[in-house]
Design a protein around this motif. Sequence first.
Motif, PDB file in Angstrom:
ATOM      1  N   VAL A 150      15.653 -21.550 -27.738  1.00 11.31           N
ATOM      2  CA  VAL A 150      16.065 -22.412 -28.839  1.00 11.31           C
ATOM      3  C   VAL A 150      14.795 -22.932 -29.503  1.00 11.31           C
ATOM      4  O   VAL A 150      13.954 -23.546 -28.845  1.00 11.31           O
ATOM      5  CB  VAL A 150      16.933 -23.597 -28.358  1.00 11.31           C
ATOM      6  CG1 VAL A 150      17.248 -24.532 -29.536  1.00 11.31           C
ATOM      7  CG2 VAL A 150      18.227 -23.102 -27.717  1.00 11.31           C
ATOM      8  N   TYR A 151      14.644 -22.646 -30.795  1.00 11.39           N
ATOM      9  CA  TYR A 151      13.472 -23.163 -31.505  1.00 11.39           C
ATOM     10  C   TYR A 151      13.895 -23.699 -32.872  1.00 11.39           C
ATOM     11  O   TYR A 151      14.946 -23.335 -33.409  1.00 11.39           O
ATOM     12  CB  TYR A 151      12.385 -22.091 -31.642  1.00 11.39           C
ATOM     13  CG  TYR A 151      12.653 -20.957 -32.605  1.00 11.39           C
ATOM     14  CD1 TYR A 151      12.302 -21.061 -33.952  1.00 11.39           C
ATOM     15  CD2 TYR A 151      13.208 -19.749 -32.163  1.00 11.39           C
ATOM     16  CE1 TYR A 151      12.506 -20.004 -34.841  1.00 11.39           C
ATOM     17  CE2 TYR A 151      13.419 -18.691 -33.038  1.00 11.39           C
ATOM     18  CZ  TYR A 151      13.067 -18.824 -34.377  1.00 11.39           C
ATOM     19  OH  TYR A 151      13.276 -17.784 -35.255  1.00 11.39           O
ATOM     20  N   THR A 152      13.070 -24.590 -33.408  1.00 12.47           N
ATOM     21  CA  THR A 152      13.296 -25.116 -34.749  1.00 12.47           C
ATOM     22  C   THR A 152      12.051 -24.902 -35.593  1.00 12.47           C
ATOM     23  O   THR A 152      10.921 -24.935 -35.082  1.00 12.47           O
ATOM     24  CB  THR A 152      13.628 -26.623 -34.740  1.00 12.47           C
ATOM     25  OG1 THR A 152      12.480 -27.353 -34.296  1.00 12.47           O
ATOM     26  CG2 THR A 152      14.817 -26.914 -33.837  1.00 12.47           C
ATOM     27  N   TRP A 194      16.825  -9.072 -29.543  1.00  9.17           N
ATOM     28  CA  TRP A 194      17.540 -10.193 -28.944  1.00  9.17           C
ATOM     29  C   TRP A 194      18.961 -10.215 -29.504  1.00  9.17           C
ATOM     30  O   TRP A 194      19.259  -9.530 -30.478  1.00  9.17           O
ATOM     31  CB  TRP A 194      16.898 -11.530 -29.302  1.00  9.17           C
ATOM     32  CG  TRP A 194      15.473 -11.748 -28.941  1.00  9.17           C
ATOM     33  CD1 TRP A 194      14.381 -11.082 -29.425  1.00  9.17           C
ATOM     34  CD2 TRP A 194      14.966 -12.754 -28.050  1.00  9.17           C
ATOM     35  NE1 TRP A 194      13.231 -11.602 -28.896  1.00  9.17           N
ATOM     36  CE2 TRP A 194      13.558 -12.626 -28.049  1.00  9.17           C
ATOM     37  CE3 TRP A 194      15.562 -13.745 -27.286  1.00  9.17           C
ATOM     38  CZ2 TRP A 194      12.742 -13.457 -27.292  1.00  9.17           C
ATOM     39  CZ3 TRP A 194      14.745 -14.577 -26.528  1.00  9.17           C
ATOM     40  CH2 TRP A 194      13.350 -14.429 -26.527  1.00  9.17           C
ATOM     41  N   THR A 195      19.811 -11.056 -28.945  1.00  4.69           N
ATOM     42  CA  THR A 195      21.053 -11.439 -29.587  1.00  4.69           C
ATOM     43  C   THR A 195      20.801 -12.727 -30.353  1.00  4.69           C
ATOM     44  O   THR A 195      20.412 -13.735 -29.753  1.00  4.69           O
ATOM     45  CB  THR A 195      22.184 -11.673 -28.561  1.00  4.69           C
ATOM     46  OG1 THR A 195      22.430 -10.452 -27.864  1.00  4.69           O
ATOM     47  CG2 THR A 195      23.456 -12.124 -29.249  1.00  4.69           C
ATOM     48  N   LEU A 196      20.976 -12.684 -31.665  1.00  2.11           N
ATOM     49  CA  LEU A 196      20.793 -13.883 -32.491  1.00  2.11           C
ATOM     50  C   LEU A 196      22.116 -14.639 -32.511  1.00  2.11           C
ATOM     51  O   LEU A 196      23.066 -14.246 -33.197  1.00  2.11           O
ATOM     52  CB  LEU A 196      20.351 -13.495 -33.903  1.00  2.11           C
ATOM     53  CG  LEU A 196      20.065 -14.648 -34.877  1.00  2.11           C
ATOM     54  CD1 LEU A 196      18.998 -15.581 -34.327  1.00  2.11           C
ATOM     55  CD2 LEU A 196      19.644 -14.089 -36.235  1.00  2.11           C
ATOM     56  N   ASN A 197      22.190 -15.706 -31.737  1.00  4.47           N
ATOM     57  CA  ASN A 197      23.443 -16.435 -31.571  1.00  4.47           C
ATOM     58  C   ASN A 197      23.766 -17.343 -32.740  1.00  4.47           C
ATOM     59  O   ASN A 197      24.923 -17.459 -33.151  1.00  4.47           O
ATOM     60  CB  ASN A 197      23.407 -17.280 -30.290  1.00  4.47           C
ATOM     61  CG  ASN A 197      23.052 -16.470 -29.065  1.00  4.47           C
ATOM     62  OD1 ASN A 197      21.918 -16.533 -28.596  1.00  4.47           O
ATOM     63  ND2 ASN A 197      24.011 -15.709 -28.553  1.00  4.47           N
ATOM     64  N   GLN A 198      22.738 -18.013 -33.274  1.00  3.04           N
ATOM     65  CA  GLN A 198      23.007 -18.998 -34.325  1.00  3.04           C
ATOM     66  C   GLN A 198      21.733 -19.339 -35.084  1.00  3.04           C
ATOM     67  O   GLN A 198      20.652 -19.440 -34.501  1.00  3.04           O
ATOM     68  CB  GLN A 198      23.573 -20.284 -33.696  1.00  3.04           C
ATOM     69  CG  GLN A 198      24.025 -21.336 -34.702  1.00  3.04           C
ATOM     70  CD  GLN A 198      24.395 -22.644 -34.038  1.00  3.04           C
ATOM     71  OE1 GLN A 198      23.532 -23.345 -33.509  1.00  3.04           O
ATOM     72  NE2 GLN A 198      25.672 -22.991 -34.063  1.00  3.04           N
ATOM     73  N   TRP A 212      15.583 -25.046 -39.704  1.00  6.60           N
ATOM     74  CA  TRP A 212      16.568 -24.210 -39.034  1.00  6.60           C
ATOM     75  C   TRP A 212      16.425 -24.409 -37.534  1.00  6.60           C
ATOM     76  O   TRP A 212      15.307 -24.515 -37.012  1.00  6.60           O
ATOM     77  CB  TRP A 212      16.347 -22.735 -39.346  1.00  6.60           C
ATOM     78  CG  TRP A 212      16.840 -22.301 -40.680  1.00  6.60           C
ATOM     79  CD1 TRP A 212      17.967 -22.709 -41.320  1.00  6.60           C
ATOM     80  CD2 TRP A 212      16.213 -21.342 -41.555  1.00  6.60           C
ATOM     81  NE1 TRP A 212      18.092 -22.071 -42.536  1.00  6.60           N
ATOM     82  CE2 TRP A 212      17.038 -21.232 -42.696  1.00  6.60           C
ATOM     83  CE3 TRP A 212      15.054 -20.572 -41.476  1.00  6.60           C
ATOM     84  CZ2 TRP A 212      16.728 -20.374 -43.756  1.00  6.60           C
ATOM     85  CZ3 TRP A 212      14.747 -19.723 -42.519  1.00  6.60           C
ATOM     86  CH2 TRP A 212      15.573 -19.625 -43.649  1.00  6.60           C
ATOM     87  N   ARG A 213      17.560 -24.467 -36.860  1.00 14.80           N
ATOM     88  CA  ARG A 213      17.587 -24.432 -35.394  1.00 14.80           C
ATOM     89  C   ARG A 213      18.128 -23.065 -35.003  1.00 14.80           C
ATOM     90  O   ARG A 213      19.257 -22.722 -35.332  1.00 14.80           O
ATOM     91  CB  ARG A 213      18.497 -25.529 -34.847  1.00 14.80           C
ATOM     92  CG  ARG A 213      18.474 -25.675 -33.330  1.00 14.80           C
ATOM     93  CD  ARG A 213      19.605 -26.586 -32.875  1.00 14.80           C
ATOM     94  NE  ARG A 213      20.908 -25.955 -33.096  1.00 14.80           N
ATOM     95  CZ  ARG A 213      22.029 -26.626 -33.378  1.00 14.80           C
ATOM     96  NH1 ARG A 213      22.030 -27.930 -33.510  1.00 14.80           N
ATOM     97  NH2 ARG A 213      23.170 -25.965 -33.551  1.00 14.80           N
ATOM     98  N   VAL A 214      17.294 -22.300 -34.328  1.00 14.36           N
ATOM     99  CA  VAL A 214      17.619 -20.911 -34.009  1.00 14.36           C
ATOM    100  C   VAL A 214      17.886 -20.775 -32.515  1.00 14.36           C
ATOM    101  O   VAL A 214      17.112 -21.259 -31.694  1.00 14.36           O
ATOM    102  CB  VAL A 214      16.463 -19.971 -34.430  1.00 14.36           C
ATOM    103  CG1 VAL A 214      16.819 -18.521 -34.126  1.00 14.36           C
ATOM    104  CG2 VAL A 214      16.132 -20.153 -35.917  1.00 14.36           C
ATOM    105  N   THR A 215      18.991 -20.122 -32.175  1.00 13.86           N
ATOM    106  CA  THR A 215      19.324 -19.835 -30.788  1.00 13.86           C
ATOM    107  C   THR A 215      19.428 -18.332 -30.616  1.00 13.86           C
ATOM    108  O   THR A 215      20.182 -17.671 -31.348  1.00 13.86           O
ATOM    109  CB  THR A 215      20.683 -20.487 -30.406  1.00 13.86           C
ATOM    110  OG1 THR A 215      20.656 -21.874 -30.730  1.00 13.86           O
ATOM    111  CG2 THR A 215      20.965 -20.315 -28.920  1.00 13.86           C
TER     112      THR A 215
END
Length: 220
Positions: A150-152, A194-198, A212-215
Motif C-alpha cells: 500500500v503506497y500513496t 502484480w494484481t492492482l487492487n485499487q 492516490w492510495r494504491v493497493t
Amino acid sequence: MADEQELAEIQRRHWQDTYSAHPGMYGEEPSAPAVYAAGVFRTVGAHDVLELGAGHGRDALSFAREGYTVQATDFSPTGLEQLRVAAEAQGVAGQISTAAHDVRDPLPLPDASVDAVFAHMLLCMALSTEEIHAAVGEIRRVLRPGGVLVYTVRHTGDAHYGAGTPHGDDIFEHGGFAVHFFDRALVDALADGWTLNQVHAFEEGDLPRRLWRVTQTLPR
C-alpha cells in the motif's frame, strides 16, 4: 537545476533539519492511509510490516499497537530516533526495529521476508522514474508471495504540479521539498506483474494535497 545526486543530498539535509526543528511534526495520530492499510494487512493475514519512509513514526507506532511486527526505515536518523523514543514510551519497542536507509539503495532484507509494505508519500519524493521502478522492484523482492503493498503519492492533478522549481522528470520543488508527481501511466507501470487492487483518490493537508492510495498484491 540540481542533478539527481545533489538533489538527493539537499533533500536529506532538509528533512534532517525539519525533524530537528519540529519533533513529531505530523502528530501522534496515524495517517488515514495507515488506518486503511492496517485493515488490508489484517484481511490477508499479514504479521510482518515494512514501512518505508517512516519519519518520526506515527504510522509505524500505530501498526505496532495493532499487533504487527514493524520494520521502519527512513533516511533521517533524527526522525528514527524520535520513533524509538516514542516506541519506548508507548510500550511497543519490542515490536519495532528501525534502520536508516535511502530508498535509492537495495533494501537490507532477505528475499520474501515480509508480509506487507507501507509507504506514505515516500515514492513521490525527489526520485527519478528509474529510481522509483528500482524501489518497487526491491519491494517485490522482499515481499512474500501474496504480499501486499500500500503506497500513496501526490499526482499530476495536484495544484503544485507544474509550479515551483522544476527538476525534470515531473519533479517540482516547493518550500524546500521536492516532489515527483505521478501520472496514471506510472502507477500502472509499477503494477506490472502484480494484481492492482485499487487506485483511490483522496486529499490531505493544506492546499489540499491531492494523492492516490494504491493497493497492489503479489501473485502467490
